[in-house]
Design a protein around this motif. Structure first.
Motif, PDB file in Angstrom:
ATOM      1  N   UNK A  68       0.845  -1.210   0.000  1.00  0.00           N
ATOM      2  CA  UNK A  68       0.000   0.000   0.000  1.00  0.00           C
ATOM      3  C   UNK A  68       0.874   1.251   0.000  1.00  0.00           C
ATOM      4  N   UNK A  69       1.934   1.231   0.806  1.00  0.00           N
ATOM      5  CA  UNK A  69       2.843   2.380   0.868  1.00  0.00           C
ATOM      6  C   UNK A  69       3.513   2.617  -0.484  1.00  0.00           C
ATOM      7  N   UNK A  70       3.989   1.562  -1.104  1.00  0.00           N
ATOM      8  CA  UNK A  70       4.622   1.701  -2.421  1.00  0.00           C
ATOM      9  C   UNK A  70       3.612   2.186  -3.453  1.00  0.00           C
ATOM     10  N   UNK A  71       2.401   1.668  -3.384  1.00  0.00           N
ATOM     11  CA  UNK A  71       1.362   2.111  -4.320  1.00  0.00           C
ATOM     12  C   UNK A  71       1.016   3.584  -4.115  1.00  0.00           C
ATOM     13  N   UNK A  72       0.998   4.020  -2.827  1.00  0.00           N
ATOM     14  CA  UNK A  72       0.721   5.432  -2.541  1.00  0.00           C
ATOM     15  C   UNK A  72       1.835   6.320  -3.094  1.00  0.00           C
ATOM     16  N   UNK A  73       3.086   5.870  -2.926  1.00  0.00           N
ATOM     17  CA  UNK A  73       4.209   6.626  -3.492  1.00  0.00           C
ATOM     18  C   UNK A  73       4.083   6.707  -4.998  1.00  0.00           C
ATOM     19  N   UNK A  74       3.670   5.620  -5.620  1.00  0.00           N
ATOM     20  CA  UNK A  74       3.489   5.604  -7.073  1.00  0.00           C
ATOM     21  C   UNK A  74       2.407   6.595  -7.498  1.00  0.00           C
ATOM     22  N   UNK A  75       1.297   6.622  -6.730  1.00  0.00           N
ATOM     23  CA  UNK A  75       0.229   7.579  -7.041  1.00  0.00           C
ATOM     24  C   UNK A  75       0.721   9.011  -6.874  1.00  0.00           C
ATOM     25  N   UNK A  76       1.585   9.242  -5.870  1.00  0.00           N
ATOM     26  CA  UNK A  76       2.085  10.594  -5.616  1.00  0.00           C
ATOM     27  C   UNK A  76       3.026  11.072  -6.713  1.00  0.00           C
ATOM     28  N   UNK A  77       3.632  10.168  -7.461  1.00  0.00           N
ATOM     29  CA  UNK A  77       4.581  10.560  -8.515  1.00  0.00           C
ATOM     30  C   UNK A  77       3.907  10.764  -9.867  1.00  0.00           C
ATOM     31  N   UNK A  78       2.587  10.718  -9.899  1.00  0.00           N
ATOM     32  CA  UNK A  78       1.879  10.900 -11.164  1.00  0.00           C
ATOM     33  C   UNK A  78       2.169  12.291 -11.741  1.00  0.00           C
ATOM     34  N   UNK A  79       2.362  12.333 -13.051  1.00  0.00           N
ATOM     35  CA  UNK A  79       2.684  13.584 -13.740  1.00  0.00           C
ATOM     36  C   UNK A  79       1.481  14.014 -14.566  1.00  0.00           C
ATOM     37  N   UNK A  80       1.005  15.226 -14.290  1.00  0.00           N
ATOM     38  CA  UNK A  80      -0.173  15.747 -14.996  1.00  0.00           C
ATOM     39  C   UNK A  80       0.200  16.906 -15.919  1.00  0.00           C
TER      40      UNK A  80
END
Length: 1534
Positions: A68-80
């Protein structure tokens, strides 16, 4: 292992996995039974764990949390960033990881579903609510496999994945359970809040609709569909408000479309009352106390000023001060209940573990005794070295054995009742002797062993280090180091800077030497003290900073030296206790911080998905860190409305407001309120633990001290019986025999009132004794007639009333003293001289009566209130001397000092005195918290000075690089009002930040700063935002909110002390409260319906449930009709609304007339009926005046008249139970709120007069404006109230401290003559900063927290009433049923009907559902022991005695209360007036028997009558009775 569960249903099976027993369904998914290997493996996997040092760790849960933590970090690195070009979302490297995470979550879901089952059976996957979020995540993940993962809806749902961590962290579940438990009560609060919003929303529609279009226009009438507005930017009421040649007009008057778009000055038009939706948003913004004064200033230009102020002030008081704080009370109550359940569970667990430990200790003691015997044998047979080695232990064992023998001998002589206590004391004495022998043996051993030279050197160092002189030296060095660090500033000379650097280096050397000495002296023991480790870390960092002092970031480490100030806690006990409480509190909020970060993370990810790269606003959602910062801004409630306006304007839609409102509600209204509740309760628990430990130590010492005397006394008294004891025993026997007499209950109730009266007379006679001591002024002895007459005069209530009247008149004169009219108002000065003379006379009278100072504790000068009076009198008298007045003219101290007179009102009001006493009692703790605040402010301030000194200067020309370039281009190099140029400025800036007012702008200045003499650049160093965020968390969320905790605790303690109920047991307190409810009720007269057939028919109609439902439906429909109107609605809709309003008015009028016809005078006995009738009359009056156009020319009078119909909505409170609960809480807290509101009003009055006299002519700026200034009393009062809510108080403070600058000219004057010449061009002074900070501390941090304390207490009382064994509603049920048997409210009911009455009365007081037989009814009636009165030949029971006995019978039979005796005189004194009034009707009546004898007599008569009837029927003297009740008769007779 698999087995059938014994305690579970048959469809559940027990699985033994990893040492745990788990109950799951017998067959999972109808495929996998209990023996299936796949299912067993799945259960083994999801419960995979390991045990280490009594701690259980789940590998499976840890793995899922990591994912979950790794997935949250992945979501936080999204580029818009692709949104900038309006292109589609490109493929990213993160997409492949999405498939991996989705696959893991699907596998977890499948494992749990195979192991537990899905949904249909018990204990299955979806039967656990915590798994529902997991299920949604899995489903959306599966959908994303078939649909593009870039779909916005899928991405939004995917954001919920971080919430899954709640299911894996049990401690966070406790916080969530707290919130879930509070949902029912929170639901009531939300309903009440919605009701308030709807009520004020409809009211706003009637008053403010279309007001924003009142503009000054170029022509008097529109030209076609165009009516052009002039350049005048303000709104208008009529043409007199407009410049010459322009006319005030509203396009809506001529059904024209809106002519101009609203700009930033009018919040882009988003805050209006043109429809119910925008009105709701506007009201919600005002409830958050953010930007609410801007709304007032906008609408007061278009409407009557009084209406606008009344509307918004009512909204702030009722909505913001009460309802929003009620959310805190609800969450606090829920948190306390959750903590109590947890502590109860822990206590049960610990009780079993303690029992086990005691058994283990007994076994270990037996083993130790055997081991000691073995050691003794070895010692006797060993060599000399061994004897020397074990000699101390031998010396210990001998006194132990001797002490045990002495203890056993003593225990044979003592009484059995005190055996346990004596044993505990003997154990403590034994332990003390062991320690003493151990110390003596250690000293002997040290003398025998010759230490080395190094050991001698260590001992020498220890002696030096532990001396008080060394400690004093280090403490002084810490203070000097703090002062040295505080002297850093900008600008500073190079020489002084070098001196400070050298001083810091010297201090570093001293602290290094201290650390070295302690390391040598204590060796490895040095690291066992956490404070030593802390010192060592600071010394090492200081050495690093010395070596790398060229780096500015490293230099900030020197500020950590300030933490050494906490070493003062070792010698400062109260400071140490506070730090311990704070430390305990910090430990309790760790998981809340995780929960808060989780909420912020989810909100930030959602904001990125919705708003990334859609606005040029500097604080945006373009990346994760920026999004977290914006969410944190919303949590602080600072400028959230401005951020919302900006996003709505940039996106061209109102939908962003939904996001912002949701974050405010859940983040600020709920989560931060939960944080404050945790803080208050943890701080309270920490203080209780410390107090308990101190009390235990005192009890232990006192028990040891008194032990020897008690032992001897116990031995003497054991076999002796005194004559007093014999007499006491005889009295007990006599009273027991008297209880069997016939007059027992009658005597009890008859003498009860007399006993209370006697105790009250004694108490009152003691209280009212007022003795005159000594010779007053060496002239008037106590027997002097003059002194006695004066003493009699000043003790008259009329004298007190006269003085209060003079104080009020004096206060009014202070408010009427207008600084803009004239400096010397002759009339006011003459009246003030007269009032001052009266106060002088009052002081002389009191001095003659009580004496001045040496006449005992009642002497005049020994009273704080009299000291205050004397100070005011002296300075007021000096004001009459013109020469003296000129001396103080600049600071106007003589005029300002008179404002202290209203403080005398506090001494004369009990509720205000209690609030003041609570504040004074919490003063010491508040001073300690202030010291902690000061240290943290100093720490952050010095850190800020190190980084930001001289960096807040800027050039008014933006496109320059530095100071020189600014001057070259003709610019002005200016400094910000709030800066970090020195420690004092830094601490002022940090105090402003701690109130969260304007902190975003201050953070922006820090982020943009580049250094000394460099022009700021936007977002130059974004990382410095962490400095401000961290300070908000520590300084505002934690430290400042501790003031609330201290005040709440002090208020509750003071209320307990003043009520004098603290010594009562729980049962006594409950019985006292029940008696208050009983004696507060009175018999009510039953409404006698007319015998007329038509009236009876009407009564059946208006009393029926369908009629009530019809009226409620009409009220709701009327509310909806008033909500659907909007600006520029079609004429048809307007006409329909008008017609419906006429219909509603007719319905409500008919309802009132029908009830008046049926109920007659009884109609007005109900408060709700009076309210309904008043609303109907006002509505009819409003319609008549509106239709007759009588007030058509009086501003907004028509709108005011329309608002009368709004109050019909309040009738919903009568019909809705949830609204009644909150409304009841409001009524309970209303007296306390009024008293604290009075105290707040006095404080606001005093400060308003002070500011009006000191800063009336200050130059207008950002804070002191045309609408918010100190030029008159009314505006000054509102300005300070605005500041107390946090609105722009920092700007007001800086304007009052304004000084003349080259680019900001002002003049130093404070008199009317210069004002007449220069106008509002006066400067302020530095005292304005100090005065405003004092005001914010007293009013905002202390007074407003008293509101919180009262609301919390009121809600706790409401909750306590709901859980009370006998509620007020139960007493009301008794009262309502009584009137059916006592229609004239005489207070008496015939005995023959009382059994029927009790069977009809609902529980708990009645027997309605108990289904007693006739025999059981008679038996229970006999047990009530009710006195029977004979009135006009009829046997009667009395109302209060019946109610008391019914309550006692229920409480005793249910086990709530077993003893109904309360011995405290204060309780008797409080109940005496109620009881005296209640028993006045029976005080002179005699009674010969009670309900027991009455029921026995009735039973004997019934049986006798039954036997005679049988004899008569059989016509024979020999009859065998088929039914007799002889046993029952004998039972009653006995």
């Amino acid at each position: 292992m698999v087995g059938q569960s014994k305690d579970e249903p048959e469809d559940l099976v027990e699985f033994s996995v990893h040492g745990k027993l788990l109950s799951y369904t017998r067959k999972s998914l109808n495929l996998f039974d209990a023996e299936n290997k796949i299912r067993l493996w799945a259960i083994w996997m999801i419960e995979w764990m390991y045990i280490q040092v009594n701690l259980i760790f789940s590998w499976f849960d840890r793995f899922i949390i990591t994912v979950i933590l790794l997935n949250s970090i992945l979501l936080a690195t999204q580029d818009y960033s692709w949104r900038e070009t309006n292109s589609e979302a490109p493929s990213s490297w993160t997409d492949s990881f999405e498939y991996i995470f989705t696959a893991i979550f699907i596998i977890e879901f499948l494992l749990k579903m195979i192991a537990m089952g899905f949904m249909l059976d018990k204990q299955t996957y979806l039967r656990d609510g915590w798994n529902f979020i997991d299920f949604i995540v899995v489903i959306t993940g599966i959908i994303s496999l078939f649909i593009s993962a870039r779909v916005s809806a899928i991405r939004i749902v995917r954001i919920m994945r971080p919430l899954r961590s709640i299911n894996s962290l049990k401690e966070m579940k406790v916080l969530i359970i707290t919130l879930l438990d509070s949902l029912p009560a929170l639901g009531n609060v939300v309903i009440f809040l919605l009701f308030i919003i709807i009520l004020f929303g409809i009211l706003g529609l009637q008053i403010f609709m279309g007001a924003l279009e009142n503009r000054c226009r170029e022509t008097e009438y529109p030209d076609g569909n165009i009516w052009k507005a002039s350049n005048y930017t303000k709104l208008c009421q009529d043409s007199s408000n407009c410049p010459a040649g322009t006319y005030c007009g509203n396009p809506n008057t001529y059904n024209l479309p809106q002519q101009e778009s609203d700009d930033e000055n009018f919040n882009y038009g988003y805050t209006n009352f043109n429809n119910i939706i925008s009105a709701t948003f506007t009201i919600f913004q005002a409830l958050t106390t953010e930007g609410w004064t801007v709304l007032i200033f906008i609408y007061q230009e278009a409407l009557s000023t009084a209406i606008v102020y009344i509307y918004f002030l009512l909204l702030i008081f009722l909505g913001s001060f009460f309802v929003v704080n009620l959310i805190l009370a609800v969450i606090n109550d829920s948190f306390i209940a959750t903590q109590m359940r947890a502590s109860l569970k822990n206590s049960q667990t610990s009780a079993s573990s303690i029992h086990q430990e005691e058994q283990d200790e007994e076994i270990e003691q037996n083993e130790d005794a055997e081991h000691q015997v073995a050691l003794t044998g070895n010692l006797n047979n060993g060599d000399q070295t061994q004897n020397n080695q074990f000699n101390p232990e031998q010396q210990i064992r001998e006194p132990i054995a001797q002490n045990i023998n002495e203890t056993n001998a003593f225990k044979n002589q003592e009484n059995q009742n005190t055996g346990e206590q004596q044993q505990q004391i003997s154990k403590s004495n034994t332990i003390e002797q062991i320690q003493q022998v151990h110390r003596s043996s250690s000293k002997q051993r040290c003398l025998k062993i010759q230490p080395t030279k190094f050991k001698q050197f260590q001992q020498f160092l220890i002696v030096i280090i532990e001396t008080k002189y060394f400690l004093a030296f280090i403490t002084s060095i810490i203070i000097l180091n703090t002062i040295t660090l505080s002297l850093d500033r900008y600008p500073i000379s190079k020489t002084e800077s070098e001196i400070l650097d050298v001083a810091n280096q010297i201090f570093t050397v001293i602290f290094t030497i201290e650390m070295t000495l302690k390391l040598i002296a204590f060796d490895t023991s040095y690291l066992k003290d956490s404070m030593n480790i802390f010192d060592a870390v600071i010394v090492i960092l200081s050495l690093i900073e010395w070596i790398l002092r060229s780096f500015s970031a490293i230099q900030a480490f020197r500020t950590l030296r300030l933490f050494r100030l906490f070493k003062l806690a070792r010698t400062w006990s109260s400071f140490r206790k506070l730090l311990q409480a704070i430390a305990a509190t910090v430990g309790g909020i760790a998981y809340f911080i995780i929960l808060l970060l989780l909420f912020m993370s989810v909100a930030a990810l959602l904001g990125m998905e919705l708003f990334a790269y859609k606005t040029p606003y500097r604080y945006n959602f373009n990346n994760y860190l920026s999004s977290m910062l914006v969410v944190f801004m919303l949590l602080t409630n600072e400028a959230w409305n401005t951020i919302a306006y900006t996003f709505m304007y940039d996106l061209g839609s109102v939908y962003p407001v939904i996001y912002f409102v949701i974050v405010i509600i859940f983040g600020n209204f709920i989560l931060l309120k939960l944080f404050i509740a945790i803080l208050i309760n943890n701080f309270h628990e920490a203080n209780i633990d410390q107090s308990q430990s101190i009390e235990d130590n005192r009890n232990l010492l006192s028990s040891r001290h008194d032990q020897s005397m008690n032992d001897n006394q116990q031995t003497i008294k054991m076999n002796q019986v005194s004559p007093e004891q014999i007499q006491q025993s005889f009295q007990v026997i006599k009273s027991a025999s008297n209880q069997q007499t016939n007059n027992n209950s009658a005597t009890r109730f008859k003498n009860l009132s007399q006993q209370f009266m006697a105790s009250t007379i004694i108490l009152n006679s003691t209280i009212n004794q007022s003795l005159l001591e000594g010779v007053s002024l060496y002239i008037f002895p106590p027997q002097s007639k003059i002194r006695l007459q004066i003493n009699k005069l000043i003790n008259q209530k009329y004298f007190e009333f006269f003085i209060l009247t003079i104080i009020i008149i004096s206060s009014i004169l202070l408010a009427l003293d207008d600084p803009l009219s004239s400096a010397n108002n002759v009339t006011l000065n003459v009246i003030d001289e007269i009032i001052t003379a009266l106060f002088i006379c009052e002081a002389l009278l009191k001095i003659i009566s009580k004496g001045f100072i040496i006449n005992g504790p009642d002497s005049y000068i020994r009273s704080p209130g009299n000291i205050l009076d004397l100070v005011v009198i002296i300075f007021s008298s000096l004001a009459f001397d013109q020469s003296q007045a000129q001396t103080f003219s600049k600071i106007k101290i003589l005029r300002v000092i008179r404002v202290l007179r209203p403080l005398r009102l506090i001494v004369r009001n009990e509720d205000l005195k209690m609030s003041i006493n609570a504040l004074f009692n919490s003063l010491s703790q508040m001073m300690n918290i202030a010291l902690v605040c000061l240290i943290f402010f100093l720490l952050f301030g010095i850190f800020g000075v190190t980084q930001f000194k001289g960096a807040y200067y800027y050039c008014d020309i933006s496109e320059v690089n530095d100071k020189l370039e600014c001057f070259d281009q003709g610019g002005s190099w200016q400094n910000k009002n709030f800066n970090f140029d020195n420690v004092l400025n830094a601490m002022i800036t940090l105090f402003v930040i701690s109130t969260t007012e304007g902190w975003i702008n201050l953070m922006s200045d820090g982020i943009d700063s580049r250094g000394i003499n460099l022009n700021p650049k936007e977002n130059n160093a974004y990382g410095w935002a962490l400095y401000f965020v961290f300070f908000i968390i520590v300084g505002s969320f934690f430290i400042i909110n501790l003031f609330a905790g201290v005040i709440v605790e002090a208020f509750q303690s003071e209320k307990e002390r003043l009520s004098q109920m603290k010594d009562l047991t729980k049962q006594e307190l409950e019985w006292y409260e029940i008696q208050q409810k009983i004696y507060s009720s009175v018999p009510i007269e039953k409404f006698k319906i007319s015998k007329h057939k038509m009236i009876r028919w009407l009564n059946e109609i208006i009393s029926s449930n369908p009629f009530e439902i019809f009226i409620l439906s009409v009220i709701i429909l009327n509310t909806c009709v008033m909500m659907i109107q909007y600006l520029r609605s079609p004429q048809e809709l307007t006409d329909a609304i008008q017609s419906l309003n006429w219909i509603f008015l007719a319905i409500f009028s008919i309802e009132a007339i029908l009830k008046l016809i049926v109920y007659r005078k009884f109609y007005f006995s109900s408060g709700w009926n009076v309210f309904d009738f008043t609303v109907v009359l006002l509505t009819i009056l409003g319609v008549i005046l509106e239709q007759s156009n009588v007030l058509s020319n009086v501003g907004t009078a028509t709108s005011i008249l329309r608002t009368f119909r709004i109050f019909r909505v309040l009738r919903l409170i009568k019909s809705a139970k949830n609204l009644r609960i909150i409304f009841g809480t409001f009524l309970i807290t209303l007296p306390g709120l009024v008293s604290v509101g009075g105290l707040l009003g006095i404080m606001l009055f005093i400060f308003a007069i002070i500011f009006m006299n000191l800063f009336p002519y200050v130059k207008r700026g950002e804070g002191v404006t045309e609408n918010s200034n100190f030029s008159s009393f009314g505006v000054s009062l509102f300005t300070l109230f605005k500041c107390s809510t946090g609105e722009d108080w920092n700007l007001v403070m800086m304007d009052t401290a304004r000084t003349a600058q080259p680019n900001d000219i002002c003049f130093d004057f404070n008199d009317y003559a210069n004002y007449a010449e220069y106008g509002f061009m006066g400067c302020g002074n530095v005292g304005g900063i100090l005065l405003m900070i004092i005001f914010m501390i007293i009013v905002s941090l202390i007074m407003l927290n008293l509101f919180v304390a009262i609301i919390i207490e009121g809600f706790q009382n409401t909750s306590k009433e709901e859980n009370a064994p006998v509620k007020k509603l139960d007493v009301e049920n008794f009262q309502q049923l009584w009137k059916d048997y006592d229609k004239n409210a005489t207070g008496f009911i015939q005995c023959k009907y009382f059994t029927q009455f009790m069977m009809a009365l609902p529980q708990p007081l009645g027997w309605s559902k108990l289904k007693y037989s006739a025999a059981q009814q008679r038996l229970h009636m006999a047990q009530l022991n009710l006195p029977v009165y004979n009135l006009n030949g009829k046997n009667m029971y009395f109302y209060y005695q019946a109610l008391i006995c019914a309550a006692q019978d229920f409480l005793e039979s249910s086990g709530f209360i077993s003893n109904f005796e309360i011995s405290k005189d204060i309780v008797k004194l409080k109940l005496q007036p109620l009881m005296e009034k209640a028993f006045s009707k029976v005080s002179n009546l005699e009674t010969e028997f009670d309900s027991g004898q009455y029921m026995a007599a009735v039973l004997i008569q019934q049986n006798t009558r039954r036997k005679f009837q049988r004899l008569k029927k059989s016509k024979s003297s020999a009859v065998i009775a088929q039914y007799t009740n002889d046993d029952e008769v004998q039972q009653f007779v006995a």
